[in-house]
Design a protein around this motif. Structure first.
Motif, short mmCIF file in Angstrom:
data_model
loop_
_atom_site.label_atom_id
_atom_site.label_comp_id
_atom_site.label_asym_id
_atom_site.label_seq_id
_atom_site.Cartn_x
_atom_site.Cartn_y
_atom_site.Cartn_z
N ILE A 144 0.87 -1.24 0.01
CA ILE A 144 -0.10 0.14 0.14
C ILE A 144 0.73 1.28 0.01
CG2 ILE A 144 -2.01 -1.08 0.98
CD1 ILE A 144 -1.18 0.20 3.80
N THR A 145 0.42 2.26 -0.90
CA THR A 145 1.14 3.43 -0.74
C THR A 145 0.10 4.54 -0.14
OG1 THR A 145 2.08 3.09 -2.95
CG2 THR A 145 1.96 5.49 -2.14
N LEU A 146 0.79 5.35 1.02
CA LEU A 146 0.10 6.42 1.95
C LEU A 146 0.48 7.62 1.32
CD1 LEU A 146 0.67 3.58 4.05
CD2 LEU A 146 -1.02 4.98 5.23
N GLU A 147 -0.27 8.46 0.96
CA GLU A 147 0.04 10.02 0.58
C GLU A 147 -0.87 10.89 1.42
OE1 GLU A 147 0.38 12.97 -3.08
OE2 GLU A 147 -0.18 10.92 -3.44
N ARG A 148 -0.10 11.66 2.25
CA ARG A 148 -0.80 12.66 3.14
C ARG A 148 -0.94 14.06 2.38
NH1 ARG A 148 0.74 15.11 8.83
NH2 ARG A 148 -0.95 16.39 9.36
N THR A 149 -2.21 14.39 2.29
CA THR A 149 -2.36 15.80 1.76
C THR A 149 -2.87 16.65 2.89
OG1 THR A 149 -4.40 15.31 1.04
CG2 THR A 149 -2.96 14.71 -0.46
N ARG A 150 -3.16 17.78 2.38
CA ARG A 150 -3.97 18.77 3.47
C ARG A 150 -5.19 18.43 3.90
NH1 ARG A 150 -1.61 23.72 4.42
NH2 ARG A 150 -3.77 24.76 5.10
N ALA A 151 -6.12 17.69 2.99
CA ALA A 151 -7.45 17.45 3.09
C ALA A 151 -7.48 16.08 3.62
CB ALA A 151 -8.17 17.54 1.85
N LEU A 152 -6.78 14.96 3.30
CA LEU A 152 -7.02 13.62 3.73
C LEU A 152 -5.49 12.89 3.42
CD1 LEU A 152 -7.07 12.16 0.67
CD2 LEU A 152 -9.40 13.09 0.65
N VAL A 153 -5.75 11.54 3.92
CA VAL A 153 -4.73 10.55 3.55
C VAL A 153 -5.04 9.93 2.62
CG1 VAL A 153 -3.35 8.58 4.46
CG2 VAL A 153 -3.77 10.70 5.90
N ALA A 154 -4.73 9.63 1.43
CA ALA A 154 -4.95 8.73 0.26
C ALA A 154 -4.14 7.59 0.30
CB ALA A 154 -4.85 9.61 -1.12
N VAL A 155 -4.82 6.60 -0.14
CA VAL A 155 -4.08 5.16 0.24
C VAL A 155 -4.49 4.13 -1.20
CG1 VAL A 155 -3.84 3.10 1.50
CG2 VAL A 155 -4.57 5.12 2.66
N ASP A 156 -3.39 4.09 -1.77
CA ASP A 156 -3.68 2.81 -3.03
C ASP A 156 -2.91 1.58 -2.58
OD1 ASP A 156 -4.00 2.86 -6.00
OD2 ASP A 156 -1.90 2.41 -5.99
N VAL A 157 -3.84 0.70 -3.14
CA VAL A 157 -3.32 -0.62 -3.01
C VAL A 157 -2.73 -1.22 -4.39
CG1 VAL A 157 -4.13 -3.05 -2.42
CG2 VAL A 157 -5.12 -0.96 -1.48
N ASP A 158 -1.49 -1.78 -4.22
CA ASP A 158 -0.88 -2.40 -5.26
C ASP A 158 -0.70 -3.99 -5.19
OD1 ASP A 158 0.65 -3.06 -7.45
OD2 ASP A 158 2.18 -1.57 -7.15
N THR A 159 -1.02 -4.60 -6.25
CA THR A 159 -1.23 -6.21 -6.12
C THR A 159 -0.06 -6.73 -6.64
OG1 THR A 159 -2.42 -6.44 -8.19
CG2 THR A 159 -3.81 -6.29 -6.15
N SER A 160 0.98 -5.99 -7.25
CA SER A 160 2.33 -6.81 -7.60
C SER A 160 3.15 -7.43 -6.87
CB SER A 160 3.35 -5.71 -8.09
OG SER A 160 2.53 -4.61 -8.91
N GLY A 161 3.12 -8.72 -7.27
CA GLY A 161 3.67 -9.80 -6.38
C GLY A 161 3.07 -10.85 -5.71
N ARG A 162 1.76 -10.82 -5.74
CA ARG A 162 1.01 -11.46 -5.14
C ARG A 162 0.83 -12.78 -6.25
NH1 ARG A 162 -1.57 -9.54 -0.63
NH2 ARG A 162 -3.19 -11.03 -0.46
N THR A 163 0.83 -13.80 -5.55
CA THR A 163 0.43 -15.24 -6.47
C THR A 163 -0.61 -16.04 -6.23
OG1 THR A 163 1.80 -16.30 -4.72
CG2 THR A 163 3.36 -15.22 -6.70
N GLU A 164 -1.61 -15.63 -5.75
CA GLU A 164 -2.84 -16.28 -5.31
C GLU A 164 -3.49 -16.59 -6.71
OE1 GLU A 164 -3.10 -13.35 -1.67
OE2 GLU A 164 -2.91 -13.16 -3.90
N THR A 165 -4.45 -17.70 -6.76
CA THR A 165 -4.99 -18.19 -7.91
C THR A 165 -6.44 -18.46 -7.42
OG1 THR A 165 -4.65 -20.71 -7.29
CG2 THR A 165 -3.06 -19.52 -8.75
N GLY A 166 -7.41 -18.50 -8.38
CA GLY A 166 -8.86 -18.74 -8.20
C GLY A 166 -9.47 -17.49 -8.69
#
Length: 343
Positions: A154-176
């Motif tokens: 996850i990437t956290l970026e704090r701004t004056r208004a809020l904390v924005a959080v992005d989820v990156d799935t790179s490197g996950r190996t689950e199947t299904g």
């Protein structure tokens, strides 16, 4: 939930502490430094005088005694207080950047019940200066990216208004099925986000962009995971909503302590001159313990040496008192502090 154990790194000029869970993941950090002016701290009992009541702004403004500065006191209609009145108070939230005042509450008003104090751990371990687990925890608390246990980050970026959080799935190996994979990464991200908010002393509006597809039932699981983990480790009030149709999980978290990044970083996002100086002193203390008879020089970036010469005499004195007067300070303008032996 108290931490499983606490690591305490006591140096001549600062003390760094880390609360760890049963898996040795950092949950909270605590920092005490010479030369740092922190007039009030969360939970501290203080006194002050109410100088202005402004119910249109939700309360009143208090001048705190003992050079504590100005603070905001939440008030409602029928509060019964008068301007000029002296009050016994409790610090509910510390000041923050952007002229955000400390927030206080009347001392007789008990704080809302919450999680047990993380710092009531059964085991406190003293560690040497430069301990890698302590260093890792403090580095994590100011890092933009945090790895997830099953891969991705996850990437956290704090701004004056809020904390924005992005989820990156790179490197996950689950199947299904895609929905099953998305739910698992979103659950991991929600739990890690809860821990990172506590670790970094964040508050305000938090928005996490969940991985799709995400139906209503999956969204409820993600929200509940965030709430459960956060309430286990923090007494701050929190309210989280179900993810929106666009997959945005929104939460509101009560502010408490000053964000650790504000104490360690410059407005540019790089380490402040003060922080680089303390990093250098920690390195110097490591070398002083290893080479007890040598004269040592701390080579600092130019701006950090300027800060030391202007604001850091106490740091020099504290180190000399502990290890003897055998240190010099200079700058060849390295990118980071360097210690070498003086012939």
């Amino acid at each position: 939930m108290p931490a499983a154990r606490i690591l305490q790194e006591v140096c001549a000029a600062e003390t760094r502490e880390v609360a760890l869970d049963e898996h040795d993941r950092p949950l909270a950090v605590r920092l005490t430094r010479l030369t740092e002016d922190r007039p009030v701290r969360t939970g501290q009992q203080v006194t002050g005088r109410l100088h202005t009541i402004s119910l249109g702004q939700g309360g009143g403004f208090v001048n705190l005694d003992d050079h504590g500065g100005e603070a905001f006191l939440r008030l409602q209609e029928g509060h019964g207080l008068t301007e000029g009145q002296s009050l016994d108070l409790r610090v509910a939230a510390e000041p923050r950047e952007g002229s955000k005042l400390a927030r206080v509450a009347l001392a007789g008003k008990a704080p809302a019940p919450g999680a047990p104090d993380l710092w009531d751990a059964p085991e406190v371990m003293q560690v040497d200066p430069g301990d890698p687990t302590v260093a890792m925890a403090f580095d994590m608390a100011i890092s933009d990216n945090v790895n997830l246990p099953g891969g991705g980050n996850i990437t956290l970026e704090r701004t004056r208004a809020l904390v924005a959080v992005d989820v990156d799935t790179s490197g996950r190996t689950e199947t299904g099925r895609a929905a099953t994979r998305a739910l698992k990464v979103n659950l991991d991200a929600a739990a890690e986000l809860a821990r990172q908010i506590r670790l970094r002393n964040l508050g305000g509006i938090i928005v996490m962009d969940c991985v799709s597809p995400l139906n209503r039932e999956s969204g409820k699981q993600v929200r509940d995971r965030f709430n459960t983990v956060f309430r286990q480790i923090s007494s701050q009030r929190v309210r989280a909503l179900l993810p929106s149709d666009l997959g945005l999980l929104e939460a509101s978290v009560e502010w408490a302590e000053t964000p650790i990044a504000e104490r360690l970083l410059a407005p540019s996002g790089a380490k402040s001159s003060r922080t680089i100086c303390f990093d250098g002193f920690r390195l110097l203390e490591q070398e002083a313990r290893a080479r007890r008879m040598d004269r040592l020089c701390l080579d600092l970036p130019g701006h950090a040496l300027d800060w030391l010469n202007r604001d850091g005499p106490l740091l020099r004195q504290s180190l000399a008192q502990k290890y003897g007067d055998r240190f010099t300070y200079d700058s060849t303008d390295p990118k980071s502090p360097v210690v070498f032996t003086v012939p």
